[in-house]
Write a protein that holds these residues in place. Structure first.
Motif, mmCIF file in Angstrom:
data_model
loop_
_atom_site.group_PDB
_atom_site.id
_atom_site.type_symbol
_atom_site.label_atom_id
_atom_site.label_comp_id
_atom_site.label_asym_id
_atom_site.label_seq_id
_atom_site.Cartn_x
_atom_site.Cartn_y
_atom_site.Cartn_z
ATOM 1 N N ARG A 53 6.331 8.163 -24.458
ATOM 2 C CA ARG A 53 5.713 7.737 -23.119
ATOM 3 C C ARG A 53 4.124 7.302 -23.653
ATOM 4 O O ARG A 53 3.590 6.278 -23.330
ATOM 5 N N ALA A 54 3.406 8.545 -24.335
ATOM 6 C CA ALA A 54 2.003 8.332 -24.760
ATOM 7 C C ALA A 54 1.886 7.022 -25.643
ATOM 8 O O ALA A 54 0.955 6.363 -25.770
ATOM 9 N N LEU A 57 2.150 3.829 -23.683
ATOM 10 C CA LEU A 57 0.695 3.381 -23.311
ATOM 11 C C LEU A 57 -0.367 2.905 -23.981
ATOM 12 O O LEU A 57 -0.974 1.920 -23.994
ATOM 13 N N GLU A 85 10.502 5.723 -19.874
ATOM 14 C CA GLU A 85 9.426 6.373 -19.988
ATOM 15 C C GLU A 85 8.501 6.262 -18.915
ATOM 16 O O GLU A 85 7.841 7.005 -18.694
ATOM 17 N N LEU A 86 8.287 4.894 -18.377
ATOM 18 C CA LEU A 86 7.334 4.430 -17.417
ATOM 19 C C LEU A 86 8.453 3.790 -16.222
ATOM 20 O O LEU A 86 9.149 2.981 -16.779
ATOM 21 N N GLU A 90 4.279 2.480 -12.508
ATOM 22 C CA GLU A 90 3.465 3.312 -13.252
ATOM 23 C C GLU A 90 2.835 2.238 -14.058
ATOM 24 O O GLU A 90 1.554 2.337 -14.481
ATOM 25 N N GLY A 94 -1.091 1.378 -14.638
ATOM 26 C CA GLY A 94 -1.634 1.187 -15.864
ATOM 27 C C GLY A 94 -2.436 0.046 -15.982
ATOM 28 O O GLY A 94 -3.407 0.041 -16.842
ATOM 29 N N LEU A 182 0.088 7.184 -11.210
ATOM 30 C CA LEU A 182 -0.042 7.533 -12.580
ATOM 31 C C LEU A 182 -0.523 8.669 -12.757
ATOM 32 O O LEU A 182 -1.690 9.078 -12.463
ATOM 33 N N SER A 186 -1.414 10.152 -18.607
ATOM 34 C CA SER A 186 -1.079 9.130 -18.838
ATOM 35 C C SER A 186 -2.476 8.089 -18.773
ATOM 36 O O SER A 186 -2.907 7.323 -19.535
ATOM 37 N N ARG A 187 -3.274 8.358 -17.837
ATOM 38 C CA ARG A 187 -4.516 7.795 -17.734
ATOM 39 C C ARG A 187 -5.534 8.111 -18.990
ATOM 40 O O ARG A 187 -6.356 7.182 -19.117
ATOM 41 N N TRP A 189 -4.558 8.475 -22.200
ATOM 42 C CA TRP A 189 -4.474 7.627 -23.122
ATOM 43 C C TRP A 189 -4.931 6.042 -22.999
ATOM 44 O O TRP A 189 -5.237 5.443 -24.080
#
Length: 261
Positions: A53-54, A57, A85-86, A90, A94, A182, A186-187, A189
């Protein structure tokens, strides 16, 4: 010594590309395309040090800000959705977050990619709360921004004495970071890509420190981030981040603030 077979690496790269982009892998036609298959897909994306997931992003944010083709941004968006993953919601959040830290133009590039892929996959529109659905008390938003800044950055903000600082307090922290569609890691990254691309010393150092001091990002993940970031932004930029991250790992471990001498 056990020798590594190039054919195995070729196959691993094609398999990872197909799985990560949600489309059939493309046989490389140039030396540069071979390096995507044999290094970026086969070696970087298969490493366990950073959650997938990272990686998505970081890849989407850097692709939108570092001049990658629209089709490559689409690949990361499609892959993130195909591999669950997202979510579409989300991803829309992002794009807004990237706009704040890399400029609305770059956030728009990502947002348009999301629109293209959502259309390709025939997805219904994302259901998201508006930026601000009701009248607000300016003091309440100011106070909320102060509290959110303190939580995110792990130190209290100063008074917003300029229009720029008012924007940070009132919108960036008083509204955007408060949106929960989100999650905070996640924010982080997306933020890290934005501040790294800015080249601005204080945001780079303070956000790298806060990412770890908050517990959102582990030191080993931050080191892996440098490699993922470097594949899109280039080794010189990544080299600078490597040095700051190593410094901040030490400071966080010792309980020191980011600006400690």
């Amino acid at each position: 010594m056990t020798l590594l077979d190039p054919k195995d690496r070729n196959a691993a790269g094609l398999a990872c590309e197909a799985e990560s982009t949600g489309r059939p892998a493309k046989e490389p036609a140039t030396l540069l395309e071979e390096s995507w298959r044999d290094f970026i897909w086969a070696e970087v994306w298969t490493r366990p040090g950073l959650p997938r997931r990272a990686r998505y992003l970081v890849a989407m944010a850097t692709a939108a800000t570092c001049g990658l083709e629209d089709s490559q941004i689409d690949d990361f968006v499609r892959g993130a959705l195909a591999n669950r993953e997202l979510t579409l919601e989300e991803l829309r959040e992002g794009a807004l977050h990237l706009a704040v830290y890399s400029g609305w133009g770059n956030g728009g590039r990502l947002d348009r990619a999301i629109t293209r892929v959502a259309g390709e996959l025939d997805l219904p529109p994302a259901e998201l709360p508006p930026i601000c659905p009701e009248p607000w008390d300016p003091q309440v938003r100011n106070d909320r921004g102060h509290a959110e800044f303190d939580k995110v950055m792990t130190f209290p903000p100063g008074p917003p004495k300029t229009p720029y600082l008012e924007g940070i307090n009132n919108f960036v922290f008083g509204e955007m970071w408060c949106r929960r569609t989100l999650d905070e890691p996640s924010r982080r990254w997306i933020t890290l890509v934005g501040v790294c691309e800015s080249g601005a010393e204080i945001p780079i150092r303070s956000h790298i420190h806060a990412a770890m001091a908050s517990g959102n990002c582990k030191p080993e993940e931050m080191l892996e981030f440098v490699l993922q970031y470097g594949t899109h932004a280039g080794w010189p930029k990544a080299s600078r981040m490597q040095g700051v991250i190593l410094e901040m790992i030490d400071k966080v471990a010792k309980g020191l603030p980011w600006h400690a001498k």
